[in-house]
Structures are given as C-alpha cells and as structure tokens.
Scaffold this active site. Structure first.
Site, mmCIF file in Angstrom:
data_model
loop_
_atom_site.group_PDB
_atom_site.id
_atom_site.type_symbol
_atom_site.label_atom_id
_atom_site.label_comp_id
_atom_site.label_asym_id
_atom_site.label_seq_id
_atom_site.Cartn_x
_atom_site.Cartn_y
_atom_site.Cartn_z
ATOM 1 C CB SER A 143 48.809 80.037 2.685
ATOM 2 O OG SER A 143 50.042 80.035 3.377
ATOM 3 C CE1 TYR A 156 49.014 74.552 2.297
ATOM 4 C CE2 TYR A 156 50.700 76.246 2.605
ATOM 5 C CZ TYR A 156 49.439 75.740 2.878
ATOM 6 O OH TYR A 156 48.594 76.430 3.723
HETATM 7 P P1 NDP Z 1 43.301 71.641 9.928
HETATM 8 O O1 NDP Z 1 43.976 70.369 9.535
HETATM 9 O O2 NDP Z 1 43.128 71.959 11.363
HETATM 10 O O3 NDP Z 1 41.868 71.720 9.235
HETATM 11 C C1 NDP Z 1 41.688 71.337 7.921
HETATM 12 C C2 NDP Z 1 40.196 71.213 7.679
HETATM 13 O O4 NDP Z 1 40.013 70.759 6.339
HETATM 14 C C3 NDP Z 1 39.565 70.190 8.596
HETATM 15 O O5 NDP Z 1 38.269 70.599 8.949
HETATM 16 C C4 NDP Z 1 39.527 68.948 7.728
HETATM 17 O O6 NDP Z 1 38.477 68.087 8.110
HETATM 18 C C5 NDP Z 1 39.255 69.565 6.363
HETATM 19 N N1 NDP Z 1 39.684 68.670 5.296
HETATM 20 C C6 NDP Z 1 40.938 68.287 4.983
HETATM 21 N N2 NDP Z 1 40.921 67.436 3.953
HETATM 22 C C7 NDP Z 1 39.623 67.277 3.607
HETATM 23 C C8 NDP Z 1 38.956 66.515 2.619
HETATM 24 N N3 NDP Z 1 39.626 65.755 1.744
HETATM 25 N N4 NDP Z 1 37.605 66.583 2.553
HETATM 26 C C9 NDP Z 1 36.915 67.353 3.426
HETATM 27 N N5 NDP Z 1 37.490 68.107 4.384
HETATM 28 C C10 NDP Z 1 38.823 68.065 4.467
HETATM 29 O O7 NDP Z 1 44.108 72.768 9.149
HETATM 30 P P2 NDP Z 1 44.182 74.358 9.316
HETATM 31 O O8 NDP Z 1 43.040 74.877 10.091
HETATM 32 O O9 NDP Z 1 45.571 74.653 9.716
HETATM 33 O O10 NDP Z 1 44.042 74.773 7.779
HETATM 34 C C11 NDP Z 1 42.835 75.269 7.230
HETATM 35 C C12 NDP Z 1 43.168 76.061 5.975
HETATM 36 O O11 NDP Z 1 44.002 77.144 6.340
HETATM 37 C C13 NDP Z 1 43.913 75.259 4.916
HETATM 38 O O12 NDP Z 1 43.441 75.622 3.634
HETATM 39 C C14 NDP Z 1 45.354 75.698 5.100
HETATM 40 O O13 NDP Z 1 46.114 75.571 3.925
HETATM 41 C C15 NDP Z 1 45.146 77.145 5.504
HETATM 42 N N6 NDP Z 1 46.278 77.743 6.210
HETATM 43 C C16 NDP Z 1 46.658 77.275 7.428
HETATM 44 C C17 NDP Z 1 47.723 77.864 8.071
HETATM 45 C C18 NDP Z 1 48.206 77.407 9.422
HETATM 46 O O14 NDP Z 1 49.290 77.861 9.855
HETATM 47 N N7 NDP Z 1 47.491 76.558 10.147
HETATM 48 C C19 NDP Z 1 48.466 78.987 7.474
HETATM 49 C C20 NDP Z 1 47.944 79.413 6.206
HETATM 50 C C21 NDP Z 1 46.891 78.808 5.603
HETATM 51 P P3 NDP Z 1 38.618 66.488 8.206
HETATM 52 O O15 NDP Z 1 39.991 66.176 8.641
HETATM 53 O O16 NDP Z 1 37.534 66.136 9.169
HETATM 54 O O17 NDP Z 1 38.328 66.018 6.829
#
Ligand code: NDP
Length: 262
Positions: A143, A156
């Site tokens: 990020s 975070y």
């Molecule tokens: P989402 O919440 O849309 O997606 C997160 C994903 O991670 C989902 O597929 C979720 O699946 C999975 N996940 C979360 N916890 C678990 C767990 N314990 N076990 C297995 N799977 C898990 O978030 P984003 O798409 O926004 O974020 C994705 C990545 O991008 C993250 O690492 C985030 O820090 C990073 N990011 C996002 C930004 C943004 O602005 N959106 C900016 C910068 C970085 P499920 O819920 O089905 O478990």
C-alpha cells in the site's frame, strides 16, 4: 505472460483488488487457484473468471481463513495436485483497520499482523519450493501506506511497511534461484473496504470517495482494474528484470504527501 502455461495461486481473491486481478489473469488464460473465507463471494469471482473465458477445469477455489496454517497448506497442496505447478503467487489478502496508538490493544496487533504480515511470510515459504521449479514470481499487495502515514492507521501502515521490507528480503534471498519478488503499492482504490467503512450507506460512500480523491494528484480514486494491470505486468515475462521493487499505483498520492502549502 505465457497464457495457459501459467498457474497462479492467489490469497484473498474473493473481493476487490484480488477479484479484479483474478479476472484479468483469467482473460489472459492463466489457471487460477482462488481463496477467501466467504464461499459465496469466492463463487462469484469464479463465475466472473469463467465469464471472462476461463475453462472450468482451469480454476480451483479453496475456502478458508488464510491466517490458519491448515488453509495455507491446503491452498498450496491442492493447487499443485490440480495443476502440477505454481508459477505466480499473489499475496493479496489484507485488511485496513483504523486505530489510534492510545487505543491499541495486544489483540489488535496480533489480528492485523497475523493476516497482513504473518500469512504472507508463511504462504510464501510454502510456495517457494514450487516457484523454484517453475522459476516463478511473487507479487505482494502492499500500500501507499507503507511509506506515508495514514491518520489513525498506525498498525496498518506498519504491516504494509513490513511487506515492503519482506519484498526486498525475499527478492534478495531467492533472486539467485530465479524467483522474482515485487510489490504493488496502491493508493485508495474503490473496493468493499470503503463501503464497509461507512456501513454500506451510499451517500456516505460518495462523500468518502470525494474526500479520498483529493489526496491523489490525479484527483480521483483508483479502480481495481488499474491495480490488476500492474499485478499482471509484474507477474509477466515483460517484467523479467524487475525484482525487489515497490511499484506505486497511487495517482501520485505519495508525491502529494510531500507537498506543503506555499
Ligand atoms: P477487500 O476487502 O475487497 O478484499 C480483501 C480480500 O482478502 C478478500 O478476498 C477477502 O476474502 C480476503 N481476506 C481477508 N481476510 C482474510 C482471511 N483471514 N483469510 C482469507 N482471506 C481473507 O479489500 P481490498 O481489495 O481493498 O484489499 C486487498 C488488498 O489490497 C489488501 O492487502 C489491502 O491492504 C490492499 N490495499 C487496498 C487498498 C484500497 O484502497 N482498497 C489500498 C492499498 C492497498 P474473504 O472476505 O472472503 O475472506
């Protein structure tokens, strides 16, 4: 990218950036192993991949919590059983959790570091023997928060700084064996992360999007497709000499952070 010869394992692919990347890889003919805790969302991503042209026998879904070593082992083992190899690991699963230092409890540290850091390290360890055979590569989703402080998001930011450090360490450790390791560092991207933050309220979401847009020189938030394209580039042979890099997809948010009023 070598299309259907590539097999990609992805942690956290049921939503947001992970789902967007899965669909792009599907369009490019990669076999996919998708994982997340929510089975319905995972099936939705699988359907989008099939709609994008992926054949049914080219996708595997593994439901489970990636902070559990059993899920990590199941993901890797079933991927290798089904496809015979792993070319690309995308460490995407992660969560944004706001907190002020004065309010942090030990359980908050454990929760965020377990998911955002420990699961990345442990899944990487499991994938490396297979990536070595395939001369594959890893893309970590970090990020912009790894290098600029986001208000009230200390833990975070710390987890994402750890991911950048891990990216460089892994690129150094495995480079001689032909494995490339990079990270993509997005700015604010329109994903369910933001709708969750406002409890799903559409008016509040629009206000949050407007506020977020202003932090970026491009005056807008990013789209999942834009991050997915960068992930696909780093994973592809087009990036064959790119390793140990943190690639910002942030509409110049990091550049803006250095600006002062004049
Ligand atoms: P989402 O919440 O849309 O997606 C997160 C994903 O991670 C989902 O597929 C979720 O699946 C999975 N996940 C979360 N916890 C678990 C767990 N314990 N076990 C297995 N799977 C898990 O978030 P984003 O798409 O926004 O974020 C994705 C990545 O991008 C993250 O690492 C985030 O820090 C990073 N990011 C996002 C930004 C943004 O602005 N959106 C900016 C910068 C970085 P499920 O819920 O089905 O478990």
């Amino acid at each position: 990218m070598k299309g259907s010869q590539k097999t990609r394992g992805e942690k956290g692919s049921s939503s947001g950036i992970g789902a967007g990347a899965a669909v792009l890889f599907a369009k490019r003919g990669c076999s996919l192993a998708l994982t997340g805790r929510d089975e319905a969302r995972l099936q939705d991503t699988e359907k989008k991949c099939l709609d994008a042209g992926l054949k049914e026998d080219m996708v595997l879904t593994v439901v489970g919590d990636i902070t559990d070593q059993k899920t990590r082992e199941e993901l890797i083992n079933r991927t290798v059983e089904k496809f015979g190899k792993i070319n690309i690991l995308v460490n995407n699963a992660g969560i944004f959790a706001p907190c002020l230092i004065k309010d942090i409890e030990e359980k908050d540290i454990d929760f965020l570091f377990d998911l955002n850091v420990k699961s990345v390290v442990m899944l990487t360890r499991l994938a490396v023997p297979h990536l070595l055979k395939a001369k594959g590569n890893i893309v970590n989703i970090s990020s912009v928060a790894s290098t600029i402080h986001l208000h009230a998001a200390t833990l975070y930011c710390m987890t994402k700084a750890a991911i950048d450090a891990f990216t460089q360490a892994a690129a150094s450790e495995f480079g001689a064996q032909g494995i490339r390791v990079n990270s993509v560092n997005p700015g604010a991207v329109k994903t369910p992360t933001f709708s969750r933050a406002v409890g799903g309220d559409p008016d509040l979401l629009e206000k949050l999007y407007d506020a977020q847009a202003k932090f970026h020189a491009l005056q807008r938030m990013g789209e999942t497709d834009e991050v997915a394209e960068t992930v696909a580039f780093l994973a592809s042979d087009a990036a064959s000499f790119v390793s140990g890099t943190t690639l910002y997809v942030d509409g110049a948010r990091r550049a803006m952070a250095g600006m002062t009023a004049s």
